[in-house]
Design a protein around this motif. Structure first.
Motif, PDB file in Angstrom:
ATOM      1  N   VAL A   1      26.133  -3.406   0.048  1.00 24.92           N
ATOM      2  CA  VAL A   1      26.880  -2.345  -0.629  1.00 24.92           C
ATOM      3  C   VAL A   1      26.195  -0.981  -0.506  1.00 24.92           C
ATOM      4  N   ASP A   2      25.144  -0.919   0.312  1.00 26.46           N
ATOM      5  CA  ASP A   2      24.487   0.363   0.617  1.00 26.46           C
ATOM      6  C   ASP A   2      24.050   1.088  -0.648  1.00 26.46           C
ATOM      7  N   CYS A   3      23.339   0.373  -1.540  1.00 28.39           N
ATOM      8  CA  CYS A   3      22.970   0.978  -2.828  1.00 28.39           C
ATOM      9  C   CYS A   3      21.473   1.233  -2.962  1.00 28.39           C
ATOM     10  N   ILE A   4      20.740   1.233  -1.853  1.00 31.54           N
ATOM     11  CA  ILE A   4      19.296   1.482  -1.897  1.00 31.54           C
ATOM     12  C   ILE A   4      19.024   2.835  -1.247  1.00 31.54           C
ATOM     13  N   ARG A   5      18.248   3.664  -1.909  1.00 33.05           N
ATOM     14  CA  ARG A   5      17.955   5.007  -1.439  1.00 33.05           C
ATOM     15  C   ARG A   5      16.476   5.336  -1.667  1.00 33.05           C
ATOM     16  N   PRO A   6      15.956   6.326  -0.939  1.00 27.21           N
ATOM     17  CA  PRO A   6      16.608   7.035   0.154  1.00 27.21           C
ATOM     18  C   PRO A   6      16.550   6.237   1.451  1.00 27.21           C
ATOM     19  N   ARG A   7      17.545   6.439   2.321  1.00 29.19           N
ATOM     20  CA  ARG A   7      17.550   5.819   3.633  1.00 29.19           C
ATOM     21  C   ARG A   7      16.730   6.656   4.597  1.00 29.19           C
ATOM     22  N   MET A   8      16.443   6.090   5.753  1.00 30.33           N
ATOM     23  CA  MET A   8      15.571   6.789   6.688  1.00 30.33           C
ATOM     24  C   MET A   8      16.166   8.113   7.152  1.00 30.33           C
ATOM     25  N   GLU A   9      17.482   8.171   7.245  1.00 27.21           N
ATOM     26  CA  GLU A   9      18.111   9.403   7.726  1.00 27.21           C
ATOM     27  C   GLU A   9      18.324  10.435   6.626  1.00 27.21           C
TER      28      GLU A   9
ATOM     29  N   LEU B   1      11.338   3.367  -2.570  1.00 26.46           N
ATOM     30  CA  LEU B   1      12.788   3.246  -2.527  1.00 26.46           C
ATOM     31  C   LEU B   1      13.290   2.812  -3.903  1.00 26.46           C
ATOM     32  N   TYR B   2      14.600   2.992  -4.137  1.00 23.42           N
ATOM     33  CA  TYR B   2      15.180   2.703  -5.444  1.00 23.42           C
ATOM     34  C   TYR B   2      16.526   2.002  -5.267  1.00 23.42           C
ATOM     35  N   ILE B   3      16.857   1.098  -6.200  1.00 22.44           N
ATOM     36  CA  ILE B   3      18.142   0.406  -6.202  1.00 22.44           C
ATOM     37  C   ILE B   3      19.011   0.968  -7.327  1.00 22.44           C
ATOM     38  N   ASP B   4      20.252   1.328  -6.974  1.00 21.35           N
ATOM     39  CA  ASP B   4      21.180   1.854  -7.972  1.00 21.35           C
ATOM     40  C   ASP B   4      21.701   0.707  -8.837  1.00 21.35           C
ATOM     41  N   PRO B   5      21.354   0.673 -10.124  1.00 15.41           N
ATOM     42  CA  PRO B   5      21.767  -0.463 -10.962  1.00 15.41           C
ATOM     43  C   PRO B   5      23.281  -0.541 -11.147  1.00 15.41           C
ATOM     44  N   ALA B   6      23.979   0.576 -11.018  1.00 14.32           N
ATOM     45  CA  ALA B   6      25.429   0.569 -11.208  1.00 14.32           C
ATOM     46  C   ALA B   6      26.163  -0.030 -10.014  1.00 14.32           C
ATOM     47  N   SER B   7      25.511  -0.066  -8.851  1.00 12.06           N
ATOM     48  CA  SER B   7      26.171  -0.541  -7.631  1.00 12.06           C
ATOM     49  C   SER B   7      25.663  -1.901  -7.163  1.00 12.06           C
ATOM     50  N   CYS B   8      24.465  -2.290  -7.599  1.00 11.66           N
ATOM     51  CA  CYS B   8      23.873  -3.556  -7.153  1.00 11.66           C
ATOM     52  C   CYS B   8      24.788  -4.729  -7.523  1.00 11.66           C
ATOM     53  N   ILE B   9      25.018  -5.638  -6.555  1.00 13.92           N
ATOM     54  CA  ILE B   9      25.894  -6.787  -6.796  1.00 13.92           C
ATOM     55  C   ILE B   9      25.112  -8.082  -6.953  1.00 13.92           C
ATOM     56  N   ASP B  10      23.788  -7.975  -7.120  1.00 13.85           N
ATOM     57  CA  ASP B  10      22.985  -9.152  -7.445  1.00 13.85           C
ATOM     58  C   ASP B  10      23.018 -10.203  -6.331  1.00 13.85           C
ATOM     59  N   CYS B  11      23.032  -9.755  -5.064  1.00 14.40           N
ATOM     60  CA  CYS B  11      23.100 -10.728  -3.958  1.00 14.40           C
ATOM     61  C   CYS B  11      21.726 -11.229  -3.540  1.00 14.40           C
ATOM     62  N   GLY B  12      20.669 -10.440  -3.789  1.00 10.60           N
ATOM     63  CA  GLY B  12      19.314 -10.867  -3.460  1.00 10.60           C
ATOM     64  C   GLY B  12      18.920 -10.685  -2.008  1.00 10.60           C
ATOM     65  N   ALA B  13      19.782 -10.086  -1.185  1.00  8.60           N
ATOM     66  CA  ALA B  13      19.439  -9.903   0.227  1.00  8.60           C
ATOM     67  C   ALA B  13      18.198  -9.031   0.386  1.00  8.60           C
ATOM     68  N   CYS B  14      18.052  -8.036  -0.481  1.00  7.97           N
ATOM     69  CA  CYS B  14      16.907  -7.140  -0.392  1.00  7.97           C
ATOM     70  C   CYS B  14      15.596  -7.865  -0.669  1.00  7.97           C
ATOM     71  N   VAL B  15      15.632  -8.852  -1.548  1.00 13.26           N
ATOM     72  CA  VAL B  15      14.418  -9.603  -1.896  1.00 13.26           C
ATOM     73  C   VAL B  15      13.892 -10.336  -0.664  1.00 13.26           C
ATOM     74  N   ASP B  16      14.787 -10.984   0.063  1.00 17.73           N
ATOM     75  CA  ASP B  16      14.384 -11.718   1.265  1.00 17.73           C
ATOM     76  C   ASP B  16      13.867 -10.783   2.346  1.00 17.73           C
ATOM     77  N   ALA B  17      14.415  -9.559   2.416  1.00 14.14           N
ATOM     78  CA  ALA B  17      14.026  -8.630   3.480  1.00 14.14           C
ATOM     79  C   ALA B  17      12.744  -7.879   3.173  1.00 14.14           C
ATOM     80  N   CYS B  18      12.394  -7.747   1.888  1.00 13.63           N
ATOM     81  CA  CYS B  18      11.237  -6.928   1.511  1.00 13.63           C
ATOM     82  C   CYS B  18       9.946  -7.513   2.069  1.00 13.63           C
TER      83      CYS B  18
END
Length: 564
Positions: A21-29, A39-56
């Protein structure tokens, strides 16, 4: 529920790439990326999928309800970032995804990468990701171990941050990459010889020396560079035999960047806590015998201008048995600083830092604890002592406008003297010249135009020579900042290849291997280094620690090559 990014964030942006859902900022560009502390996760947009945890790559992301002890404030920090910077920027990928078009008459494209720290490894990653099957990469590193400051600069009590090296291992393991560790460019192979064996050379050697204070007494025994002290406690073989006077009650650290806080924290942390890290054995033994109870950290400007990051500052709160002392008078801000804090121009982390400092200033201290004293608007003017450091003279400063929108420190005429037997100078890193390559002595970098090395007089590009990381831009940014920096450089290299600027014939990989076998028979390959890596991890496991390092170069070489 939302996920939260915490202190050990390295800005790698792997989490950004997988967020659906593209809710992590800032991006490289994004414009804010180059100065973002994390980096920061927008709590209002996060859908609790956990994909970021595996990638970190550094285990910095947690579900909100499972945050480690002492990190609850990061829920608020992530939310407040998006209060200031709402999600409204559009994705604008800038790095080409198609393979580099390598002309058939020079295939494979041969590239030398000098250095094996984060900047160099992200250059390797960009080359392998976009080189297709037509690129051969040779990595040269003067140390017997790779990873640069990710191994030798990150503080030992920041173990999660160190795990960034796991992704570097995957990059180095690519079949297109060959590592030549314990090989020093300028000693075992010259810059000119690199060019004879490669179409392009990328320097990612970092900034390996320290800046000087240029005050009386700086050279007295007991006045040392923080860069050397960091190398010592991280087990750099070049500094394993260094000796530091830890027999007094007070140490003084000059400078208030992240490295200054690191060395202050290591000096003030209980050795029993440090024994749970991979700090070098010789350093742990010396710190067990240390009698230092107070570390004074001097910053020449005020708390609003302090160079340390908010997450580094927050990290001081997690250390048991240690008080942070801040004089409330140092936190009385003038009108200009108050206006800046309230303005849109104020970077997001700065109010967090002031809030944390004010919290400490209002606390009572425990006289049995070790102490870190943060002093602002204080500059050293002389180091005093008979044959060894005994005192440091410190001027009281005020802030004045310099005509460029910045505020500089100016002495008020008031001064003080602090008794100490150990002074650690932490006023910045500086690059060192590479033999045969242009160098800007004033800035301490290899002169370049966005990554292409240029002739210092004519300003014309030096064909086939590139630079990335701190030796390109100076000591700024964070681990992940080097990822964008490297990609920007490799984009230029790619453009030069496709424009036909790197068409000369060069010697092949076998010719290089024959040369290195003659010049440096103790060169260590990546597979050989894996032997050393496994041995260090095994030593750590046997003692309940993450790793126990080898610190003697010959012992490391013998072990890697199966001779010991």
């Amino acid at each position: 529920m939302t996920y939260v990014i915490t202190q050990s964030c390295c800005n790698d942006t792997a989490c950004v790439d997988v967020c659906p859902v593209d809710c992590i900022r800032p991006r490289m560009e994004d414009e804010l990326f180059t100065t973002a502390e994390q980096l920061y996760i927008d709590p209002a947009s996060c859908i609790d999928c956990g994909a970021c945890v595996d990638a970190c790559p550094v285990d910095a992301i947690f579900p909100e309800h499972q945050l480690p002890a002492g990190m609850d404030q990061y829920t608020r920090v992530n939310k407040e970032y998006f209060d200031k910077h709402p999600l409204e920027l559009l994705r604008d990928p800038s790095f080409p995804t198609s393979p580099i078009a390598v002309p058939g008459d020079i295939s494979p494209l041969r590239v030398a990468v000098v250095g094996a720290g984060p900047a160099a490894m992200y250059a390797v990653d960009a080359l392998t990701s976009h080189g297709g099957g037509n690129v051969e990469i040779e990595v040269f590193e003067r140390s017997p171990s790779p990873w640069g400051l990710a191994r030798g600069g990150v503080a030992p009590d920041h173990q999660r941050t160190r795990t960034i090296t796991n992704i570097f291992k995957a990059m180095m393991g690519n079949p297109a990459v060959r590592a030549h560790l314990n090989v020093e460019v300028g000693k075992h192979i010259s810059h000119a010889e690199l060019l004879r064996h490669h179409h392009a050379v990328v320097y990612g050697v970092g900034a390996s020396t320290d800046r000087h204070l240029n005050i009386d007494g700086e050279g007295l025994p007991g006045s040392v560079a923080a860069t050397d002290f960091v190398a010592w406690y991280n087990g750099d073989p070049d500094h394993a035999d260094d000796v530091y006077d830890l027999g007094g009650e007070r140490a003084v650290v000059i400078g208030n960047g992240n490295v200054a806080l690191d060395v202050a924290r290591v000096l003030a942390t209980s050795p029993d806590q440090l024994a749970q890290t991979d700090i070098a054995e010789h350093a742990l033994e010396a710190l067990r015998a240390s009698t230092i109870r107070e570390v004074v950290v001097l910053g020449r400007r005020g708390p609003v201008q302090a160079a340390f990051t908010s997450k580094e500052l927050l990290g001081l709160d997690y250390v048991d048995g240690m008080d942070i002392i801040v004089d409330p008078a140092d936190l009385v801000l003038d009108e200009q600083d108050e206006a800046f804090l309230a303005s849109e121009a104020c970077p997001f982390p700065v109010p967090r830092k002031i809030e944390q400092l004010r919290g400490w200033a209002s606390r009572s201290s425990n006289p049995t604890n070790r102490r870190i004293v943060l002093k602002f608007l204080a500059s050293p003017t002389a180091i005093l002592g008979e044959g060894h450091v005994e005192k440091i003279q410190v001027a009281r400063n005020e802030l004045v406008a310099d005509g460029t929108g910045r505020r500089q420190a100016r002495p008020t005429g008031e001064s003080d003297t602090i008794e100490t037997g150990l002074i650690l100078r932490s006023v910045g890193y500086r690059g060192a010249p590479a033999d045969g390559v242009p160098f800007d002595e004033r800035r301490g970098i290899i002169p370049n135009n966005e990554g292409r090395v240029i002739h210092p007089v004519t300003g014309e590009p030096v064909t086939g020579v590139y630079v990335t990381g701190w030796i390109k831009r100076g000591p700024s940014g964070y681990l992940g900042t080097n990822k964008k920096c490297a990609q920007d450089t490799i984009k230029l290299l790619r453009a030069d290849v496709e424009a036909g600027r790197l068409t000369r014939q060069v010697k092949d990989r076998r010719a290089l291997e024959r040369l290195l076998a003659e010049r440096q028979p103790d060169a260590i390959s990546f597979d050989e280094w894996r032997v050393l890596d496994r041995a260090e991890l095994a030593r750590g496991k046997a003692t309940g620690r993450p790793r126990v390092r080898y610190t003697d170069t010959q012992e490391m070489v013998d072990l890697a090559k199966g001779r010991g």
